[in-house]
Design a protein around this motif. Structure first.
Motif, PDB file in Angstrom:
ATOM      1  N   LEU A 270       0.807  -1.223   0.000  1.00  0.00           N
ATOM      2  CA  LEU A 270       0.000   0.000   0.000  1.00  0.00           C
ATOM      3  C   LEU A 270       0.838   1.269   0.000  1.00  0.00           C
ATOM      4  O   LEU A 270       0.280   2.364   0.028  1.00  0.00           O
ATOM      5  N   ALA A 271       2.166   1.143   0.001  1.00  0.00           N
ATOM      6  CA  ALA A 271       3.023   2.327   0.065  1.00  0.00           C
ATOM      7  C   ALA A 271       2.867   3.200  -1.170  1.00  0.00           C
ATOM      8  O   ALA A 271       2.881   4.428  -1.070  1.00  0.00           O
ATOM      9  N   GLY A 272       2.712   2.616  -2.315  1.00  0.00           N
ATOM     10  CA  GLY A 272       2.516   3.394  -3.542  1.00  0.00           C
ATOM     11  C   GLY A 272       3.686   4.294  -3.876  1.00  0.00           C
ATOM     12  O   GLY A 272       3.510   5.364  -4.424  1.00  0.00           O
ATOM     13  N   GLY A 273       4.893   3.882  -3.523  1.00  0.00           N
ATOM     14  CA  GLY A 273       6.071   4.678  -3.831  1.00  0.00           C
ATOM     15  C   GLY A 273       6.427   5.700  -2.772  1.00  0.00           C
ATOM     16  O   GLY A 273       7.416   6.416  -2.924  1.00  0.00           O
TER      17      GLY A 273
ATOM     18  N   GLY B 184       8.492   7.084   3.010  1.00  0.00           N
ATOM     19  CA  GLY B 184       8.276   6.904   4.443  1.00  0.00           C
ATOM     20  C   GLY B 184       7.573   5.593   4.752  1.00  0.00           C
ATOM     21  O   GLY B 184       7.955   4.853   5.667  1.00  0.00           O
ATOM     22  N   GLU B 185       6.534   5.278   3.977  1.00  0.00           N
ATOM     23  CA  GLU B 185       5.807   4.024   4.179  1.00  0.00           C
ATOM     24  C   GLU B 185       6.664   2.825   3.798  1.00  0.00           C
ATOM     25  O   GLU B 185       6.587   1.768   4.420  1.00  0.00           O
ATOM     26  N   THR B 186       7.503   2.984   2.775  1.00  0.00           N
ATOM     27  CA  THR B 186       8.394   1.891   2.383  1.00  0.00           C
ATOM     28  C   THR B 186       9.393   1.596   3.490  1.00  0.00           C
ATOM     29  O   THR B 186       9.680   0.428   3.782  1.00  0.00           O
ATOM     30  N   GLU B 187       9.899   2.636   4.138  1.00  0.00           N
ATOM     31  CA  GLU B 187      10.837   2.433   5.257  1.00  0.00           C
ATOM     32  C   GLU B 187      10.152   1.760   6.446  1.00  0.00           C
ATOM     33  O   GLU B 187      10.736   0.915   7.112  1.00  0.00           O
ATOM     34  N   LYS B 188       8.894   2.134   6.712  1.00  0.00           N
ATOM     35  CA  LYS B 188       8.153   1.479   7.783  1.00  0.00           C
ATOM     36  C   LYS B 188       7.943   0.004   7.474  1.00  0.00           C
ATOM     37  O   LYS B 188       8.026  -0.851   8.357  1.00  0.00           O
TER      38      LYS B 188
END
Length: 162
Positions: free
Chosen positions: A121-124, A127-131
């Motif tokens: 669900l990060a979509g690029g 910050g979400e990818t690191e989480k």
């Protein structure tokens, strides 16, 4: 930009003599009446019925929980035998090892699942990818600790002297 005047500010036109009055047809029927829908309900009526349904649901859940707990308490009082006891210290340590491996592997699986969902669900978003990557690292730690749990139990067994 074109401004449309409010209907109450528009001038009224009187019908010619002998013509039928058009004031009854000047206002369109509400959408529910125009479709012939007899379920015209006020918003507060639907929220009242939703609250009533919710309160019935909660009260039935409470009654069910009370009935189940009293039934369980009665059956627990009727039985006097113990279901599972470890007969040796080795069985106790085996049970501890199994519980530790199960809990750690379960938590690691939860972290792996959360990391996967976050990554999808990060979509690029960096910050979400690191989480998500952090959740993957935590899952790896959890699986590593689950693999080392038998070693920790063996060390505990050596300390106790069993």
């Amino acid at each position: 930009m074109r401004l449309i005047p409010h209907p109450s500010t528009q001038p009224t036109v009187s019908p010619p003599p002998g013509a039928a009055s058009t004031t009854e047809h000047a206002r369109p029927a509400p959408p529910n009446e125009a479709r012939g829908n007899s379920k015209t309900s006020h918003p507060s009526t639907s929220s009242r019925s939703a609250r009533a349904t919710f309160s019935r649901l909660v009260s039935s859940a409470i009654v069910t929980a009370l009935l189940l707990t009293t039934h369980t308490a009665d059956s627990a009082q009727a039985s006097t035998h113990v279901v599972a006891l470890a007969t040796t210290v080795d069985q106790v340590f085996t049970n501890i090892r199994n519980w530790l491996v199960g809990i750690l592997a379960g938590l690691a699986t939860v972290f792996l699942t959360v990391g996967g969902v976050r990554y999808l669900l990060a979509g690029g978003d960096p910050g979400e990818t690191e989480k998500a990557k952090s959740a993957f690292r935590n899952a790896a730690w959890g699986y590593g600790l689950a693999a080392l749990a038998p070693l920790a139990v063996e060390i505990l067994r050596g300390i106790v002297g069993a």
